[in-house]
Scaffold this motif. Structure first.
Motif, PDB file in Angstrom:
ATOM      1  N   THR A   1     -10.835  -3.812  -8.111  1.00 13.18           N
ATOM      2  CA  THR A   1      -9.891  -2.802  -8.594  1.00 13.18           C
ATOM      3  C   THR A   1      -8.840  -2.575  -7.525  1.00 13.18           C
ATOM      4  OG1 THR A   1     -11.657  -1.771  -9.867  1.00 13.18           O
ATOM      5  CG2 THR A   1      -9.633  -0.511  -9.577  1.00 13.18           C
ATOM      6  N   PHE A   2      -7.739  -3.293  -7.666  1.00 12.70           N
ATOM      7  CA  PHE A   2      -6.708  -3.319  -6.637  1.00 12.70           C
ATOM      8  C   PHE A   2      -6.161  -1.931  -6.352  1.00 12.70           C
ATOM      9  CE2 PHE A   2      -3.449  -5.230  -4.110  1.00 12.70           C
ATOM     10  CZ  PHE A   2      -2.295  -4.498  -4.335  1.00 12.70           C
ATOM     11  N   SER A   3      -5.937  -1.142  -7.371  1.00 11.91           N
ATOM     12  CA  SER A   3      -5.275   0.150  -7.191  1.00 11.91           C
ATOM     13  C   SER A   3      -6.084   1.106  -6.330  1.00 11.91           C
ATOM     14  CB  SER A   3      -4.985   0.780  -8.552  1.00 11.91           C
ATOM     15  OG  SER A   3      -6.185   0.998  -9.259  1.00 11.91           O
ATOM     16  N   ARG A   4      -7.377   0.862  -6.210  1.00  5.04           N
ATOM     17  CA  ARG A   4      -8.239   1.738  -5.422  1.00  5.04           C
ATOM     18  C   ARG A   4      -8.452   1.241  -4.002  1.00  5.04           C
ATOM     19  NH1 ARG A   4     -13.161   2.973  -9.722  1.00  5.04           N
ATOM     20  NH2 ARG A   4     -11.874   3.908 -11.369  1.00  5.04           N
ATOM     21  N   SER A   5      -7.899   0.095  -3.694  1.00  4.65           N
ATOM     22  CA  SER A   5      -8.207  -0.522  -2.405  1.00  4.65           C
ATOM     23  C   SER A   5      -7.150  -0.219  -1.350  1.00  4.65           C
ATOM     24  CB  SER A   5      -8.315  -2.041  -2.578  1.00  4.65           C
ATOM     25  OG  SER A   5      -7.058  -2.562  -2.936  1.00  4.65           O
ATOM     26  N   VAL A   6      -7.570  -0.274  -0.105  1.00  2.00           N
ATOM     27  CA  VAL A   6      -6.663  -0.192   1.033  1.00  2.00           C
ATOM     28  C   VAL A   6      -6.300  -1.624   1.425  1.00  2.00           C
ATOM     29  CG1 VAL A   6      -6.379   0.557   3.419  1.00  2.00           C
ATOM     30  CG2 VAL A   6      -7.709   1.950   1.817  1.00  2.00           C
ATOM     31  N   MET A   7      -5.022  -1.885   1.523  1.00  2.00           N
ATOM     32  CA  MET A   7      -4.552  -3.234   1.816  1.00  2.00           C
ATOM     33  C   MET A   7      -3.868  -3.270   3.181  1.00  2.00           C
ATOM     34  SD  MET A   7      -5.539  -4.777  -0.894  1.00  2.00           S
ATOM     35  CE  MET A   7      -4.795  -6.384  -0.600  1.00  2.00           C
ATOM     36  N   THR A   8      -4.137  -4.309   3.912  1.00  2.00           N
ATOM     37  CA  THR A   8      -3.645  -4.417   5.280  1.00  2.00           C
ATOM     38  C   THR A   8      -3.116  -5.821   5.547  1.00  2.00           C
ATOM     39  OG1 THR A   8      -5.218  -2.760   6.077  1.00  2.00           O
ATOM     40  CG2 THR A   8      -4.347  -4.292   7.717  1.00  2.00           C
ATOM     41  N   TRP A   9      -2.055  -5.888   6.301  1.00  2.00           N
ATOM     42  CA  TRP A   9      -1.563  -7.157   6.849  1.00  2.00           C
ATOM     43  C   TRP A   9      -1.913  -7.195   8.341  1.00  2.00           C
ATOM     44  CZ3 TRP A   9       0.323 -11.198   4.145  1.00  2.00           C
ATOM     45  CH2 TRP A   9       0.820 -10.975   2.864  1.00  2.00           C
ATOM     46  N   VAL A  10      -2.472  -8.325   8.754  1.00  2.00           N
ATOM     47  CA  VAL A  10      -2.702  -8.583  10.167  1.00  2.00           C
ATOM     48  C   VAL A  10      -2.057  -9.922  10.476  1.00  2.00           C
ATOM     49  CG1 VAL A  10      -4.845  -7.257  10.226  1.00  2.00           C
ATOM     50  CG2 VAL A  10      -4.937  -9.708   9.770  1.00  2.00           C
ATOM     51  N   ARG A  11      -1.920 -10.230  11.755  1.00  2.00           N
ATOM     52  CA  ARG A  11      -1.339 -11.514  12.125  1.00  2.00           C
ATOM     53  C   ARG A  11      -2.023 -12.060  13.364  1.00  2.00           C
ATOM     54  NH1 ARG A  11       4.730  -9.543  14.120  1.00  2.00           N
ATOM     55  NH2 ARG A  11       4.050  -8.473  16.030  1.00  2.00           N
TER      56      ARG A  11
ATOM     57  N   ASP B   1       7.402 -12.678  16.488  1.00  2.00           N
ATOM     58  CA  ASP B   1       6.752 -12.426  15.199  1.00  2.00           C
ATOM     59  C   ASP B   1       6.083 -13.686  14.643  1.00  2.00           C
ATOM     60  OD1 ASP B   1       9.548 -10.350  14.340  1.00  2.00           O
ATOM     61  OD2 ASP B   1       7.553  -9.674  14.967  1.00  2.00           O
ATOM     62  N   THR B   2       6.290 -14.803  15.300  1.00  2.00           N
ATOM     63  CA  THR B   2       5.669 -16.059  14.868  1.00  2.00           C
ATOM     64  C   THR B   2       4.151 -15.921  14.881  1.00  2.00           C
ATOM     65  OG1 THR B   2       7.505 -17.433  15.610  1.00  2.00           O
ATOM     66  CG2 THR B   2       5.344 -18.493  15.426  1.00  2.00           C
ATOM     67  N   ALA B   3       3.528 -16.185  13.737  1.00  2.00           N
ATOM     68  CA  ALA B   3       2.086 -16.010  13.606  1.00  2.00           C
ATOM     69  C   ALA B   3       1.652 -16.441  12.213  1.00  2.00           C
ATOM     70  CB  ALA B   3       1.700 -14.548  13.828  1.00  2.00           C
ATOM     71  N   VAL B   4       0.342 -16.528  12.042  1.00  2.00           N
ATOM     72  CA  VAL B   4      -0.231 -16.619  10.705  1.00  2.00           C
ATOM     73  C   VAL B   4      -0.467 -15.191  10.229  1.00  2.00           C
ATOM     74  CG1 VAL B   4      -2.174 -17.380   9.310  1.00  2.00           C
ATOM     75  CG2 VAL B   4      -1.292 -18.851  11.143  1.00  2.00           C
ATOM     76  N   TYR B   5       0.077 -14.864   9.079  1.00  2.00           N
ATOM     77  CA  TYR B   5      -0.050 -13.527   8.516  1.00  2.00           C
ATOM     78  C   TYR B   5      -1.127 -13.544   7.436  1.00  2.00           C
ATOM     79  CZ  TYR B   5       4.020 -11.916  11.063  1.00  2.00           C
ATOM     80  OH  TYR B   5       4.878 -11.554  12.067  1.00  2.00           O
ATOM     81  N   VAL B   6      -2.068 -12.617   7.571  1.00  2.00           N
ATOM     82  CA  VAL B   6      -3.237 -12.584   6.700  1.00  2.00           C
ATOM     83  C   VAL B   6      -3.334 -11.234   6.000  1.00  2.00           C
ATOM     84  CG1 VAL B   6      -5.747 -12.798   6.608  1.00  2.00           C
ATOM     85  CG2 VAL B   6      -4.447 -14.180   8.237  1.00  2.00           C
ATOM     86  N   CYS B   7      -3.666 -11.286   4.734  1.00  2.00           N
ATOM     87  CA  CYS B   7      -3.840 -10.099   3.913  1.00  2.00           C
ATOM     88  C   CYS B   7      -5.328  -9.732   3.871  1.00  2.00           C
ATOM     89  CB  CYS B   7      -3.310 -10.423   2.521  1.00  2.00           C
ATOM     90  SG  CYS B   7      -3.654  -9.225   1.248  1.00  2.00           S
ATOM     91  N   ASN B   8      -5.620  -8.465   4.104  1.00  2.00           N
ATOM     92  CA  ASN B   8      -6.997  -7.970   4.027  1.00  2.00           C
ATOM     93  C   ASN B   8      -7.108  -6.908   2.953  1.00  2.00           C
ATOM     94  OD1 ASN B   8      -7.804  -9.521   6.191  1.00  2.00           O
ATOM     95  ND2 ASN B   8      -7.677  -7.874   7.673  1.00  2.00           N
ATOM     96  N   ALA B   9      -8.266  -6.852   2.323  1.00  2.00           N
ATOM     97  CA  ALA B   9      -8.553  -5.794   1.353  1.00  2.00           C
ATOM     98  C   ALA B   9      -9.858  -5.115   1.724  1.00  2.00           C
ATOM     99  CB  ALA B   9      -8.655  -6.377  -0.051  1.00  2.00           C
ATOM    100  N   ASP B  10      -9.839  -3.795   1.745  1.00  2.00           N
ATOM    101  CA  ASP B  10     -11.058  -3.014   1.955  1.00  2.00           C
ATOM    102  C   ASP B  10     -11.552  -2.554   0.589  1.00  2.00           C
ATOM    103  OD1 ASP B  10      -9.576  -1.685   4.896  1.00  2.00           O
ATOM    104  OD2 ASP B  10     -11.134  -3.197   4.762  1.00  2.00           O
ATOM    105  N   VAL B  11     -12.704  -3.102   0.204  1.00  2.00           N
ATOM    106  CA  VAL B  11     -13.233  -2.861  -1.132  1.00  2.00           C
ATOM    107  C   VAL B  11     -14.673  -2.382  -1.004  1.00  2.00           C
ATOM    108  CG1 VAL B  11     -13.681  -3.867  -3.400  1.00  2.00           C
ATOM    109  CG2 VAL B  11     -11.798  -4.753  -2.000  1.00  2.00           C
ATOM    110  N   ASN B  12     -14.900  -1.129  -1.403  1.00  2.00           N
ATOM    111  CA  ASN B  12     -16.255  -0.574  -1.399  1.00  2.00           C
ATOM    112  C   ASN B  12     -16.964  -0.807  -0.067  1.00  2.00           C
ATOM    113  OD1 ASN B  12     -15.948   0.231  -4.103  1.00  2.00           O
ATOM    114  ND2 ASN B  12     -16.671  -1.742  -4.859  1.00  2.00           N
ATOM    115  N   GLY B  13     -16.262  -0.557   1.003  1.00  2.00           N
ATOM    116  CA  GLY B  13     -16.873  -0.661   2.319  1.00  2.00           C
ATOM    117  C   GLY B  13     -16.933  -2.059   2.892  1.00  2.00           C
TER     118      GLY B  13
END
Length: 115
Positions: free
Chosen positions: A28-38, A89-101
């Motif tokens: 459930t995307f709308s309930r999740s915390v989304m983060t970009w890291v690199r 800023d050169t890096a690999v950019y990764v998307c993270n999702a926090d879902v139910n802990g």
């Protein structure tokens, strides 16, 4: 199955812009915390930006005023608009999702800032 698929990376000149996307599925995307890291070559993971399920955001000092994180809950997608890009800023950019802990991560997309 949780899936996170990043896109939008590439080679850009200093001062240029890119918009990264992370398409999410399997939760459930709308309930999740989304983060970009690199992760830059030879360095550890660096937190970039987070957007909470209510829409509030937070970003690292190194990107404040240049990067903007946003989300489209209808499209299950989180974005990272990157302006005034610098070589560091050169890096690999990764998307993270926090879902139910639990934290899930995508494969990443390469961003290279070079003239």
């Amino acid at each position: 199955e949780v899936q996170l698929v990043e896109s939008g990376g590439g080679l850009v000149q200093p001062g240029g812009s890119l918009r990264l996307s992370c398409a999410a599925s399997g939760f459930t995307f709308s309930r999740s915390v989304m983060t970009w890291v690199r992760q830059a070559p030879g360095k550890g993971l660096e937190w970039v930006s987070t957007i909470y399920n209510g829409g509030s955001t937070n970003s690292a000092d190194s990107v404040k005023g240049r990067f903007t994180i946003s989300r489209d809950n209808a499209k299950n997608t989180v974005y990272l608009q990157m302006n005034s890009l610098k070589p560091e800023d050169t890096a690999v950019y990764v998307c993270n999702a926090d879902v139910n802990g639990r934290r899930f991560r995508g494969q990443g997309t390469q961003v290279t800032v070079s003239s």
